[in-house]
Design a protein around this motif. Structure first.
Motif, PDB file in Angstrom:
ATOM      1  N   MET A 173      84.752  -2.264  16.780  1.00 41.43           N
ATOM      2  CA  MET A 173      85.863  -1.988  15.604  1.00 41.43           C
ATOM      3  C   MET A 173      84.871  -2.473  14.401  1.00 41.43           C
ATOM      4  SD  MET A 173      89.111  -4.086  17.193  1.00 41.43           S
ATOM      5  CE  MET A 173      90.148  -3.732  15.572  1.00 41.43           C
ATOM      6  N   ARG A 174      84.160  -3.390  14.261  1.00 42.29           N
ATOM      7  CA  ARG A 174      83.148  -3.604  13.080  1.00 42.29           C
ATOM      8  C   ARG A 174      82.314  -2.412  12.859  1.00 42.29           C
ATOM      9  NH1 ARG A 174      80.452  -8.042  14.979  1.00 42.29           N
ATOM     10  NH2 ARG A 174      82.321  -8.948  15.672  1.00 42.29           N
ATOM     11  N   SER A 175      81.940  -1.789  13.724  1.00 43.39           N
ATOM     12  CA  SER A 175      80.807  -0.722  13.649  1.00 43.39           C
ATOM     13  C   SER A 175      81.659   0.800  12.976  1.00 43.39           C
ATOM     14  CB  SER A 175      80.011  -0.296  14.905  1.00 43.39           C
ATOM     15  OG  SER A 175      80.956   0.280  15.849  1.00 43.39           O
ATOM     16  N   MET A 176      83.020   0.650  13.516  1.00 45.83           N
ATOM     17  CA  MET A 176      83.888   1.741  12.707  1.00 45.83           C
ATOM     18  C   MET A 176      84.372   1.228  11.373  1.00 45.83           C
ATOM     19  SD  MET A 176      85.820   3.045  16.316  1.00 45.83           S
ATOM     20  CE  MET A 176      86.302   4.435  15.703  1.00 45.83           C
ATOM     21  N   GLY A 177      84.111   0.179  10.944  1.00 47.34           N
ATOM     22  CA  GLY A 177      84.251   0.023   9.494  1.00 47.34           C
ATOM     23  C   GLY A 177      85.827  -0.912   9.556  1.00 47.34           C
ATOM     24  N   VAL A 178      86.505  -1.346  10.638  1.00 47.18           N
ATOM     25  CA  VAL A 178      87.555  -2.140  10.619  1.00 47.18           C
ATOM     26  C   VAL A 178      87.014  -3.549  10.314  1.00 47.18           C
ATOM     27  CG1 VAL A 178      89.415  -2.525  11.881  1.00 47.18           C
ATOM     28  CG2 VAL A 178      88.410  -0.364  12.158  1.00 47.18           C
ATOM     29  N   ALA A 179      87.603  -3.845   8.941  1.00 48.19           N
ATOM     30  CA  ALA A 179      87.350  -5.382   8.568  1.00 48.19           C
ATOM     31  C   ALA A 179      88.219  -6.344   8.830  1.00 48.19           C
ATOM     32  CB  ALA A 179      87.082  -5.254   7.065  1.00 48.19           C
ATOM     33  N   GLU A 180      89.727  -5.825   8.759  1.00 45.54           N
ATOM     34  CA  GLU A 180      90.756  -6.851   9.045  1.00 45.54           C
ATOM     35  C   GLU A 180      91.686  -6.341  10.111  1.00 45.54           C
ATOM     36  OE1 GLU A 180      92.892  -7.747   5.577  1.00 45.54           O
ATOM     37  OE2 GLU A 180      91.067  -8.152   4.522  1.00 45.54           O
ATOM     38  N   TYR A 181      92.129  -7.072  10.952  1.00 44.11           N
ATOM     39  CA  TYR A 181      93.197  -6.366  11.929  1.00 44.11           C
ATOM     40  C   TYR A 181      93.751  -7.732  12.473  1.00 44.11           C
ATOM     41  CZ  TYR A 181      88.939  -7.843  14.757  1.00 44.11           C
ATOM     42  OH  TYR A 181      87.896  -8.419  15.280  1.00 44.11           O
ATOM     43  N   GLU A 182      94.837  -7.439  13.266  1.00 47.62           N
ATOM     44  CA  GLU A 182      95.893  -8.608  13.840  1.00 47.62           C
ATOM     45  C   GLU A 182      94.785  -9.011  15.238  1.00 47.62           C
ATOM     46  OE1 GLU A 182      98.804 -10.009  13.495  1.00 47.62           O
ATOM     47  OE2 GLU A 182      98.933  -8.912  11.559  1.00 47.62           O
ATOM     48  N   PRO A 183      94.922 -10.342  15.613  1.00 48.33           N
ATOM     49  CA  PRO A 183      94.011 -10.600  16.602  1.00 48.33           C
ATOM     50  C   PRO A 183      94.506 -10.376  17.798  1.00 48.33           C
ATOM     51  CG  PRO A 183      94.976 -12.550  15.300  1.00 48.33           C
ATOM     52  CD  PRO A 183      95.324 -11.404  14.650  1.00 48.33           C
ATOM     53  N   ARG A 184      96.006  -9.689  17.936  1.00 49.64           N
ATOM     54  CA  ARG A 184      96.307  -9.062  19.313  1.00 49.64           C
ATOM     55  C   ARG A 184      95.728  -7.598  19.506  1.00 49.64           C
ATOM     56  NH1 ARG A 184     102.334  -9.507  17.911  1.00 49.64           N
ATOM     57  NH2 ARG A 184     101.480  -8.983  16.004  1.00 49.64           N
ATOM     58  N   VAL A 185      95.219  -7.218  18.492  1.00 47.27           N
ATOM     59  CA  VAL A 185      94.687  -5.806  18.775  1.00 47.27           C
ATOM     60  C   VAL A 185      93.826  -5.641  19.731  1.00 47.27           C
ATOM     61  CG1 VAL A 185      93.258  -3.891  17.531  1.00 47.27           C
ATOM     62  CG2 VAL A 185      95.290  -4.902  16.346  1.00 47.27           C
ATOM     63  N   VAL A 186      92.644  -6.954  19.825  1.00 44.63           N
ATOM     64  CA  VAL A 186      91.595  -6.752  20.952  1.00 44.63           C
ATOM     65  C   VAL A 186      92.425  -6.849  22.113  1.00 44.63           C
ATOM     66  CG1 VAL A 186      89.728  -8.160  21.618  1.00 44.63           C
ATOM     67  CG2 VAL A 186      90.015  -7.879  19.261  1.00 44.63           C
ATOM     68  N   ASN A 187      93.288  -7.634  22.431  1.00 41.20           N
ATOM     69  CA  ASN A 187      93.850  -7.908  23.718  1.00 41.20           C
ATOM     70  C   ASN A 187      94.501  -6.433  24.126  1.00 41.20           C
ATOM     71  OD1 ASN A 187      93.204 -10.329  23.757  1.00 41.20           O
ATOM     72  ND2 ASN A 187      95.414 -11.241  23.023  1.00 41.20           N
TER      73      ASN A 187
END
Length: 178
Positions: free
Chosen positions: A27-41
């Motif tokens: 996600m960091r390599s695609m430029g996503v800086a902010e996201y909900e913690p549940r997104v990873v799950n």
């Protein structure tokens, strides 16, 4: 809530599984800086289901071929089958241009009518009469004029069986006008 620096990221001393770290780095390599913690799950859950389905298909292909174990070719075939079944490719540009040429060679029907909006025939519009309302000659019934029978078992009054309500003599039609 979204947190700065990756949303639910490496909080001091937090132990994060390797797969979650991989998702976060993607996600960091695609430029996503902010996201909900549940997104990873959610990503991990989706990937787990996908891998389980692909390996299940690979096992079915391996058993069908009579192999004792799954090999790389079975997994490749399962992945290719999922891609072909899940995603469809649009037809080539040349095919679409040919279809458009054939469709556009048929002229549109001529518009009949004068100025203003062209409407379909009257039988297909809502401007014709679409229902009737029957209006009785007497709108209120006078209960004093009714004959009542009294049954000895019952104390309440019932209308006589031979009582007839007045017949409607007039019909009123309505139409929707715009």
């Amino acid at each position: 809530m979204a947190e700065e620096g990756g949303g639910g990221g490496d909080v001091d001393g937090e132990d994060i599984p390797r797969d979650a770290r991989v998702v976060r780095s993607i996600m960091r390599s695609m430029g996503v800086a902010e996201y909900e913690p549940r997104v990873v799950n959610q990503f991990l859950d989706m990937w787990y289901r996908y891998v389980a389905e692909v390996l299940g298909d690979a096992q079915a292909y391996s058993e069908h071929a009579g192999k004792p174990a799954i090999d790389c070719e079975d997994v490749k075939l399962a992945v290719q089958s999922r891609v072909n079944h899940s995603f469809s490719q649009p037809p080539p540009r040349e095919t679409l241009l040919e279809l458009a040429k054939v469709r556009n060679s048929i002229p549109l029907p001529k518009v009949i009518g004068g100025p203003g909006l062209a409407l379909p025939p009257d039988q297909d519009t809502l401007t014709a009469v679409n229902y009737q309302l029957i209006v009785p000659t007497r709108t209120l019934l006078n209960t004093e004029d009714m004959d009542y029978e009294q049954d000895e078992d019952k104390t309440d009054m019932e209308p006589a069986a031979d009582l007839h309500l007045p017949k409607p003599d007039r019909k009123v039609s309505f139409a929707i006008r715009r």
